[in-house]
Design a protein around this motif. Structure first.
Motif, PDB file in Angstrom:
ATOM      1  N   ARG A   1       0.932  -1.116   0.028  1.00  0.00           N
ATOM      2  CA  ARG A   1       0.211   0.013   0.070  1.00  0.00           C
ATOM      3  C   ARG A   1       0.704   1.243  -0.106  1.00  0.00           C
TER       4      ARG A   1
ATOM      5  N   GLY B   1      -1.808   6.876   0.627  1.00  0.00           N
ATOM      6  CA  GLY B   1      -2.948   7.450  -0.022  1.00  0.00           C
ATOM      7  C   GLY B   1      -3.675   6.318  -1.051  1.00  0.00           C
ATOM      8  N   LYS B   2      -3.279   5.252  -1.157  1.00  0.00           N
ATOM      9  CA  LYS B   2      -3.614   4.500  -2.465  1.00  0.00           C
ATOM     10  C   LYS B   2      -4.235   2.915  -1.761  1.00  0.00           C
ATOM     11  N   GLU B   3      -5.140   2.342  -2.577  1.00  0.00           N
ATOM     12  CA  GLU B   3      -5.183   0.981  -2.065  1.00  0.00           C
ATOM     13  C   GLU B   3      -4.312  -0.060  -1.931  1.00  0.00           C
TER      14      GLU B   3
ATOM     15  N   LYS C   1      -2.388  -3.242  -2.965  1.00  0.00           N
ATOM     16  CA  LYS C   1      -2.261  -3.733  -4.317  1.00  0.00           C
ATOM     17  C   LYS C   1      -1.410  -5.017  -4.363  1.00  0.00           C
TER      18      LYS C   1
ATOM     19  N   GLU D   1       9.597   6.282  -4.624  1.00  0.00           N
ATOM     20  CA  GLU D   1       8.210   5.730  -4.829  1.00  0.00           C
ATOM     21  C   GLU D   1       7.880   4.263  -4.391  1.00  0.00           C
TER      22      GLU D   1
ATOM     23  N   ASN E   1     -12.513  -1.934 -10.828  1.00  0.00           N
ATOM     24  CA  ASN E   1     -12.717  -0.834 -10.157  1.00  0.00           C
ATOM     25  C   ASN E   1     -13.570  -1.179  -8.888  1.00  0.00           C
TER      26      ASN E   1
ATOM     27  N   ASP F   1     -15.333   0.565  -5.433  1.00  0.00           N
ATOM     28  CA  ASP F   1     -15.501   1.790  -4.746  1.00  0.00           C
ATOM     29  C   ASP F   1     -16.163   1.644  -3.582  1.00  0.00           C
TER      30      ASP F   1
ATOM     31  N   THR G   1     -15.321   6.875   1.566  1.00  0.00           N
ATOM     32  CA  THR G   1     -14.004   7.229   2.245  1.00  0.00           C
ATOM     33  C   THR G   1     -14.188   6.831   3.615  1.00  0.00           C
TER      34      THR G   1
ATOM     35  N   PRO H   1     -10.478   1.166  -1.690  1.00  0.00           N
ATOM     36  CA  PRO H   1      -9.725   2.177  -1.028  1.00  0.00           C
ATOM     37  C   PRO H   1     -10.167   1.891   0.464  1.00  0.00           C
TER      38      PRO H   1
END
Lengths: 113, 109
Positions: free
Chosen positions: A37, A40-42, A44, A85, B3, B5, B8, B101
């Protein structure tokens, strides 16, 4: 039963250095996964081992990342040379079978300066 | 690609019920998983759905509708310790997970 463990918990290195992360899966789990992770991102997917074989490494970002699982027990993920990064949290997970629940480790927080 | 969703952030009161939604666009997958993650800790498995419908596990339930591309996690009798991030993940065949997320839930007294 011990859970998935990861070492180190935190690592701070300079750009260009090498870092090796270790994951010990739950005993008897043939499937081992690496995820990360970034800020700020999910979370992966990076790659998936079945025993010592790489089943799927489609998520590995580039050839600076090398994962191994010699003997089919613990796994290492080496980043060489590290870039800015690459900072993020690297999670390891394991599961007994390929379509079963994955159990996650606490993650290694990597900061590249 | 896929995707996924999720809202948040959500806020709810202790003792209440909260529903956290997850929508996705993917052609096929094995199962949909929900994890809880407290700050700085490992994601912890909560529930998963392979078939459409509701799966109940104590205070937590998860629902899946494949035709609508929709899942939700229902938390009942909220407790302060339920304050955490909740992650929805699609488990592909071959089982690499694709995560959403995450939804950060705050439970207030």
């Amino acid at each position: 039963e011990a859970g998935v463990t990861q070492f180190p918990s935190h690592s701070v290195i300079e750009k260009g250095q090498t870092v090796t992360l270790r994951c010990d899966p739950i005993s008897g789990h043939d499937n081992l996964y690496w995820y990360r992770r970034v800020m700020g991102k999910e979370i992966k997917f990076l790659l998936h081992f079945v025993k010592e074989s790489k089943q799927d490494e489609s998520g590995m970002p580039n050839n600076r990342f090398l994962a191994e699982r010699t003997g089919g027990t613990y796994s290492t993920l080496k980043v060489q040379p590290a870039e800015l990064e690459d900072s993020g949290v690297y999670f390891c997970a394991s599961s007994p079978g390929i379509e079963e629940t994955q159990y996650f480790g606490p993650g290694t927080r990597l900061l590249v300066l | 690609g896929q995707n996924i969703d999720q809202p948040t952030e959500m806020t709810a009161t202790e003792g209440a019920i909260v529903q956290i939604n997850c929508t996705y666009q993917t052609s096929g997958f094995n199962g949909l998983f929900w994890y809880q993650q407290h700050a700085g800790e490992a994601p912890t498995f909560l529930s998963y759905n392979v078939l459409d419908g509701l799966e109940e596990k104590g205070r937590f339930s998860s629902f899946l509708s494949r035709s609508k591309g929709y899942s939700y996690l229902l938390l009942k009798e909220l407790q302060m310790k339920d304050s955490a991030s909740y992650l929805c993940a699609v488990g592909n065949y071959g089982q690499n997970f694709v995560f959403g997320p995450g939804t950060r839930l705050s439970v207030l007294p």
